[in-house]
Design a protein around this motif. Structure first.
Motif, PDB file in Angstrom:
ATOM      1  N   ALA A  41      24.246 137.421  56.719  1.00  0.00           N
ATOM      2  CA  ALA A  41      24.117 136.885  57.899  1.00  0.00           C
ATOM      3  C   ALA A  41      23.242 135.880  58.292  1.00  0.00           C
ATOM      4  CB  ALA A  41      24.058 137.771  59.249  1.00  0.00           C
ATOM      5  N   GLY A  42      22.863 135.129  57.259  1.00  0.00           N
ATOM      6  CA  GLY A  42      21.887 134.091  57.274  1.00  0.00           C
ATOM      7  C   GLY A  42      20.524 134.547  58.031  1.00  0.00           C
ATOM      8  N   HIS A  43      20.398 135.716  57.961  1.00  0.00           N
ATOM      9  CA  HIS A  43      19.107 136.192  58.852  1.00  0.00           C
ATOM     10  C   HIS A  43      18.335 137.286  57.932  1.00  0.00           C
ATOM     11  CE1 HIS A  43      20.802 134.563  62.357  1.00  0.00           C
ATOM     12  NE2 HIS A  43      21.417 135.355  62.427  1.00  0.00           N
ATOM     13  N   GLY A  44      18.520 137.127  56.691  1.00  0.00           N
ATOM     14  CA  GLY A  44      17.978 137.796  55.714  1.00  0.00           C
ATOM     15  C   GLY A  44      17.971 137.295  54.157  1.00  0.00           C
ATOM     16  N   LYS A  45      17.259 138.277  53.475  1.00  0.00           N
ATOM     17  CA  LYS A  45      17.321 137.594  52.091  1.00  0.00           C
ATOM     18  C   LYS A  45      17.814 138.991  51.181  1.00  0.00           C
ATOM     19  CE  LYS A  45      13.589 134.337  51.741  1.00  0.00           C
ATOM     20  NZ  LYS A  45      12.428 133.818  51.075  1.00  0.00           N
ATOM     21  N   CYS A  46      18.463 138.690  50.040  1.00  0.00           N
ATOM     22  CA  CYS A  46      19.166 139.431  49.183  1.00  0.00           C
ATOM     23  C   CYS A  46      17.989 140.240  48.038  1.00  0.00           C
ATOM     24  CB  CYS A  46      20.291 138.870  48.664  1.00  0.00           C
ATOM     25  SG  CYS A  46      21.238 140.178  47.714  1.00  0.00           S
ATOM     26  N   ASP A  47      18.000 141.304  48.017  1.00  0.00           N
ATOM     27  CA  ASP A  47      16.878 142.024  47.288  1.00  0.00           C
ATOM     28  C   ASP A  47      17.492 143.156  46.550  1.00  0.00           C
ATOM     29  OD1 ASP A  47      14.321 142.420  45.886  1.00  0.00           O
ATOM     30  OD2 ASP A  47      13.660 143.231  47.643  1.00  0.00           O
ATOM     31  N   CYS A  48      17.910 142.857  45.330  1.00  0.00           N
ATOM     32  CA  CYS A  48      18.086 144.085  44.472  1.00  0.00           C
ATOM     33  C   CYS A  48      19.291 144.744  45.316  1.00  0.00           C
ATOM     34  CB  CYS A  48      17.359 144.957  44.315  1.00  0.00           C
ATOM     35  SG  CYS A  48      17.631 146.296  42.874  1.00  0.00           S
ATOM     36  N   GLY A  49      20.417 143.971  45.816  1.00  0.00           N
ATOM     37  CA  GLY A  49      21.684 144.569  46.415  1.00  0.00           C
ATOM     38  C   GLY A  49      21.571 144.961  47.810  1.00  0.00           C
ATOM     39  N   LYS A  50      20.269 144.595  48.517  1.00  0.00           N
ATOM     40  CA  LYS A  50      20.285 145.134  49.753  1.00  0.00           C
ATOM     41  C   LYS A  50      19.645 144.192  50.511  1.00  0.00           C
ATOM     42  CE  LYS A  50      19.850 150.131  49.176  1.00  0.00           C
ATOM     43  NZ  LYS A  50      19.185 151.266  49.649  1.00  0.00           N
TER      44      LYS A  50
END
Length: 494
Positions: A105-114
């Motif tokens: 949602a543009g409010h986080g980063k993708c880290d290992c699929g989560k």
């Protein structure tokens, strides 16, 4: 120490050493080869055990099926940097959830699929704010679908965002307004998605070759090649790109679901009656501007009228000056130099190309396409010939990333022309690509080396309105020729 006791001591020490190596975490990979090209010191079973996810039985997928096992170490199949990674290739940057088209949602980063959410946001896609400053009425209004139903009656509204009902945790109900329900794709008999013969998207099954039916439960009695042959339209496209081929028969994407005979029809969906309407409205019968009959997407005009949609009268009450003035609009050229003016109305060229439109042909969505034909470089959407870029990209074609991963020297080396001038002196260099001066609309090209003023004109129109100027040369539409596309070679004048 006696020999027997010494032997027992060595046996105990070696057992403890082996147990210690087995307890080493997977991320720690000491060299298990005595040298380059040497044989592995592990047995095949032990090597595969180290490459298998914890809890998986023998024979299960190694490296999550995304890599190969080399002496107990996973070598991931990486096609692009950072796609598959992790000690067991368990991480995949592309599998993070999205919301409204944006990863996390543009409010986080993708880290290992989560998604790892920023402070103040939560949810599987970081779509929910921790604190809501909306009234309940405003929140519910933002959660309504096009039928004014909150979350499609398949979820609850949380601060203007829908949280879909998935009590089983299977995620089959999704979408911005919970409008997609993939439970509709489950076969009643096999309980598989699309019968195991297709993929489900937003509650609809898209079947693999040789299968059809609402749940892909029916198998074709003809080969895929014969099916394709029967569905191929005269222009070489499958169902004219307006339908789906099902066992040798075209199921047309009929835009009028209320009628048995829709706007798109024909054995290969070759007839599109939307081409007969001046302004498309599926509930209107205003074909051919009311001055003709629609015949398989082509207007047969009444006496006294002509044009693709019978929009032009043969005799015009306007003077030539009035006609041209109506065709100019806010442009300096009649029909923006992309069409033909007749009695104050523009016919945009090329005929049938929906990328050129507008009352005065002012919109040309071809300008959003790069040399490879990709619209807005895949990083934006086209609106009346202008690219609206996604976050993180800019430029006339959304071709420039806001963040650059190369040095200034590397960037400049890619922007220099053969004579060593940066962007031909008519633009600026950003991340190895030239940004041509916006004040000089006629300058284009990868190195700003094209001047579209060099294109020939005829009757005051660039390329006579029958082509497009590309780097100083006219590229004519089908049926037109000449330096300024002024010569018609077809058998019938358009």
């Amino acid at each position: 120490m006696r020999p027997a006791a010494f032997s027992n001591f060595l046996l105990l020490a070696s057992s403890l050493l082996f147990a210690g190596l087995s307890a080493v975490p997977q991320s720690f990979s000491p060299s298990l080869r005595s040298g380059t090209g040497a044989a592995c010191r592990l047995t095949r079973a032990e090597s595969e055990r180290r490459c298998r996810a914890p809890g998986q039985p023998p024979g299960g997928a190694l490296c999550h099926g995304r890599g190969r096992c080399d002496c107990g170490v996973c070598i991931c199949h990486v096609t692009e940097p950072g796609v598959y990674f992790g000690p067991l290739c368990e991480c995949h940057d592309w599998v993070c959830e999205t919301y409204d088209g944006s990863t996390c949602a543009g409010h986080g980063k993708c880290d290992c699929g989560k998604c790892k959410c920023q402070e103040g946001w939560f949810g599987s896609a970081c779509q929910y704010p921790t604190h809501c400053d909306l009234t309940k009425k405003k929140s519910n209004q933002m959660c309504k679908n096009s039928q004014d139903v909150i979350c499609s009656n398949a979820g609850t509204c949380h601060c203007g965002r829908c949280k879909c009902d998935n009590p089983d945790g299977n995620g089959l109900v999704y979408g911005k307004f919970c409008e997609c329900d993939d439970r509709e794709c489950i076969d009643d008999e096999t309980e598989e998605i699309c019968g195991g013969h297709g993929k489900c998207y937003c509650g609809n099954c898209y079947c693999g070759a040789g299968w059809h039916g609402d749940k892909c439960e029916l198998q074709c009695d003809i080969s895929p090649w014969e099916s394709k042959r029967r569905c191929t339209s005269p222009d070489g496209k499958i169902c004219s790109n307006r339908g789906t081929c099902v066992c040798g028969e075209c199921s047309c994407h009929d835009v009028d679901p209320t009628g048995d005979w829709g706007d798109i029809h024909g054995d290969t969906c070759e007839c599109d009656e939307r081409d007969c309407r001046a302004v498309y409205d599926r509930y209107s019968d205003d074909f051919c501007s009311g001055h003709g009959q629609c015949n398989c997407g082509r207007c047969d005009c009444k006496v006294g009228w002509h044009g693709r949609k019978c929009e032009h009268p043969r005799s015009c009450p306007l003077s030539a000056e009035e006609s041209i003035r109506k065709c100019q609009g806010s442009s300096a050229l009649p029909c923006s130099g992309r069409g033909k003016c007749e009695c104050g109305k523009c016919t945009c060229y090329p005929p049938g190309d929906r990328r050129v439109y507008g009352k005065t042909c002012e919109c040309d969505d071809r300008r959003c396409e790069g040399l490879d034909g990709v619209v807005c470089a895949g990083h934006g959407t086209c609106s009346c010939g202008r690219c609206v870029c996604e976050r993180g990209w800019f430029g006339t074609l959304c071709q420039h990333p806001r963040k650059c991963n190369m040095t200034e020297e590397q960037s400049k080396s890619l922007c220099e022309s053969a004579d060593g001038i940066l962007c031909s002196g008519k633009g600026s260099c950003h991340c190895g690509k030239c940004i041509c001066s916006a004040d000089e609309w006629y300058i284009s090209g990868e190195l700003c080396d094209c001047d579209d003023r060099d294109c020939d004109k005829h009757d005051g129109l660039i390329c006579t309105g029958n082509g497009i100027c590309n780097c100083g040369s006219c590229e004519c539409w089908d049926g037109w020729n000449g330096n300024a596309c002024e010569i018609w070679l077809g058998t019938e004048y358009p």
